[in-house]
Motif scaffolding. Structure first.
Motif, PDB file in Angstrom:
ATOM      1  N   LEU A  11      36.608  42.548  41.299  1.00  0.00           N
ATOM      2  CA  LEU A  11      36.660  41.150  40.831  1.00  0.00           C
ATOM      3  C   LEU A  11      35.691  40.908  39.688  1.00  0.00           C
ATOM      4  O   LEU A  11      35.809  39.892  38.988  1.00  0.00           O
ATOM      5  CB  LEU A  11      36.470  40.174  41.989  1.00  0.00           C
ATOM      6  N   ALA A  12      34.736  41.804  39.498  1.00  0.00           N
ATOM      7  CA  ALA A  12      33.850  41.666  38.350  1.00  0.00           C
ATOM      8  C   ALA A  12      34.481  42.205  37.072  1.00  0.00           C
ATOM      9  O   ALA A  12      33.939  42.043  35.984  1.00  0.00           O
ATOM     10  CB  ALA A  12      32.530  42.387  38.609  1.00  0.00           C
ATOM     11  N   ARG A  13      35.644  42.892  37.198  1.00  0.00           N
ATOM     12  CA  ARG A  13      36.297  43.426  36.000  1.00  0.00           C
ATOM     13  C   ARG A  13      37.366  42.476  35.477  1.00  0.00           C
ATOM     14  O   ARG A  13      37.476  42.261  34.281  1.00  0.00           O
ATOM     15  CB  ARG A  13      36.904  44.796  36.279  1.00  0.00           C
ATOM     16  N   GLU A  14      38.180  41.938  36.398  1.00  0.00           N
ATOM     17  CA  GLU A  14      39.174  40.957  35.959  1.00  0.00           C
ATOM     18  C   GLU A  14      39.433  39.940  37.058  1.00  0.00           C
ATOM     19  O   GLU A  14      39.293  40.257  38.242  1.00  0.00           O
ATOM     20  CB  GLU A  14      40.473  41.651  35.532  1.00  0.00           C
ATOM     21  N   PRO A  15      39.806  38.723  36.652  1.00  0.00           N
ATOM     22  CA  PRO A  15      40.022  37.677  37.656  1.00  0.00           C
ATOM     23  C   PRO A  15      41.146  38.059  38.618  1.00  0.00           C
ATOM     24  O   PRO A  15      42.131  38.682  38.219  1.00  0.00           O
ATOM     25  CB  PRO A  15      40.428  36.462  36.812  1.00  0.00           C
ATOM     26  N   LEU A  16      40.991  37.681  39.868  1.00  0.00           N
ATOM     27  CA  LEU A  16      42.056  37.867  40.851  1.00  0.00           C
ATOM     28  C   LEU A  16      43.191  36.893  40.550  1.00  0.00           C
ATOM     29  O   LEU A  16      42.955  35.764  40.121  1.00  0.00           O
ATOM     30  CB  LEU A  16      41.520  37.570  42.250  1.00  0.00           C
ATOM     31  N   GLU A  18      46.322  34.425  41.853  1.00  0.00           N
ATOM     32  CA  GLU A  18      46.398  33.496  42.981  1.00  0.00           C
ATOM     33  C   GLU A  18      46.891  34.236  44.228  1.00  0.00           C
ATOM     34  O   GLU A  18      46.352  34.069  45.324  1.00  0.00           O
ATOM     35  CB  GLU A  18      47.351  32.357  42.604  1.00  0.00           C
ATOM     36  N   SER A  21      44.270  36.575  45.678  1.00  0.00           N
ATOM     37  CA  SER A  21      43.172  35.858  46.329  1.00  0.00           C
ATOM     38  C   SER A  21      43.609  35.310  47.685  1.00  0.00           C
ATOM     39  O   SER A  21      42.811  35.272  48.630  1.00  0.00           O
ATOM     40  CB  SER A  21      42.631  34.747  45.428  1.00  0.00           C
ATOM     41  N   VAL A  22      44.872  34.914  47.808  1.00  0.00           N
ATOM     42  CA  VAL A  22      45.378  34.434  49.104  1.00  0.00           C
ATOM     43  C   VAL A  22      45.347  35.560  50.132  1.00  0.00           C
ATOM     44  O   VAL A  22      44.900  35.385  51.273  1.00  0.00           O
ATOM     45  CB  VAL A  22      46.810  33.866  48.954  1.00  0.00           C
ATOM     46  N   ALA A 103      36.092  48.229  47.218  1.00  0.00           N
ATOM     47  CA  ALA A 103      36.293  48.404  45.775  1.00  0.00           C
ATOM     48  C   ALA A 103      36.384  47.062  45.043  1.00  0.00           C
ATOM     49  O   ALA A 103      35.898  46.922  43.920  1.00  0.00           O
ATOM     50  CB  ALA A 103      37.556  49.228  45.521  1.00  0.00           C
ATOM     51  N   LEU A 105      34.781  44.436  45.721  1.00  0.00           N
ATOM     52  CA  LEU A 105      33.467  43.785  45.660  1.00  0.00           C
ATOM     53  C   LEU A 105      32.458  44.535  44.805  1.00  0.00           C
ATOM     54  O   LEU A 105      31.346  44.050  44.607  1.00  0.00           O
ATOM     55  CB  LEU A 105      32.921  43.611  47.082  1.00  0.00           C
ATOM     56  N   VAL A 106      32.839  45.706  44.297  1.00  0.00           N
ATOM     57  CA  VAL A 106      31.920  46.450  43.431  1.00  0.00           C
ATOM     58  C   VAL A 106      31.481  45.538  42.284  1.00  0.00           C
ATOM     59  O   VAL A 106      32.319  44.932  41.628  1.00  0.00           O
ATOM     60  CB  VAL A 106      32.607  47.719  42.876  1.00  0.00           C
ATOM     61  N   PRO A 107      30.166  45.390  42.086  1.00  0.00           N
ATOM     62  CA  PRO A 107      29.704  44.431  41.084  1.00  0.00           C
ATOM     63  C   PRO A 107      29.871  44.928  39.650  1.00  0.00           C
ATOM     64  O   PRO A 107      30.252  46.081  39.427  1.00  0.00           O
ATOM     65  CB  PRO A 107      28.235  44.229  41.429  1.00  0.00           C
TER      66      PRO A 107
END
Lengths: 118, 118
Positions: A11-16, A18, A21-22, A103, A105-107
């Protein structure tokens, strides 16, 4: 259950999306409870990677039905599976689901390093 | 906020303590919502690693107060910080919190490999 093959970049590389995320929120919701997290860790770290209710109840000051309820939530989320053998149901984690969550959550820095090494 | 230095081995390596599971459950609860997950990913993946509300609202069909509420939950959980500069509050993720969560979820095989290589 989440289509884990398709999901997700860190999620730090590209936005999830919709939809992603659900699906991910359902998994995090299943883990958003201390008893379920301890059950998950007891199962995942148990010898042979599996545990039956008989291995789990001693760790909690809870009734059998309460523990069964939490195990059911974990099963329905897809985080664990249960297989009946004789008297007991044996539970295992789905390692690929844990791996994908890990994976996601990897910052930032680690995600960037992964791009560089790819 | 969780004492992240003390927390936690991969849950596939050893069972979480009651205290660890309570703290982790709070973080997973903050992430157990699709809007908050998307906000987290939008902030984490934004140029420079930070984003203001002005960067975030267009992605959602939600009112400003609703988005602010979700940002507050993320802040209170310790997943993000906010810093006011001029008109806007700029949000950043706490990469070390994401890193610890990611490490807790590493599944059995990877956790075992980590032990071997340590």
């Amino acid at each position: 259950m989440i289509a884990m093959d398709a999901c997700c970049s860190p999620l730090a590389r590209e936005p999830l999306s919709e939809e992603q995320s659900v699906e991910l929120a359902k998994l995090f919701k299943a883990m958003a409870d201390p008893v379920r997290l301890r059950l998950l860790s007891l199962i995942a770290s148990h010898a042979g990677g599996e545990a039956c209710v008989c291995d789990l109840t001693d760790a909690f000051d809870l009734t059998g039905p309460t523990i069964s309820h939490h195990l059911k939530v974990l099963r329905e989320s897809g985080l664990i599976t249960g297989e009946r053998r004789g008297t007991w149901v044996y539970y295992r984690v789905h390692p690929e689901v844990l791996a994908r969550l890990s994976a996601v959550l990897v910052p930032g820095d680690a995600a960037a390093a992964e791009v560089v090494s790819a």
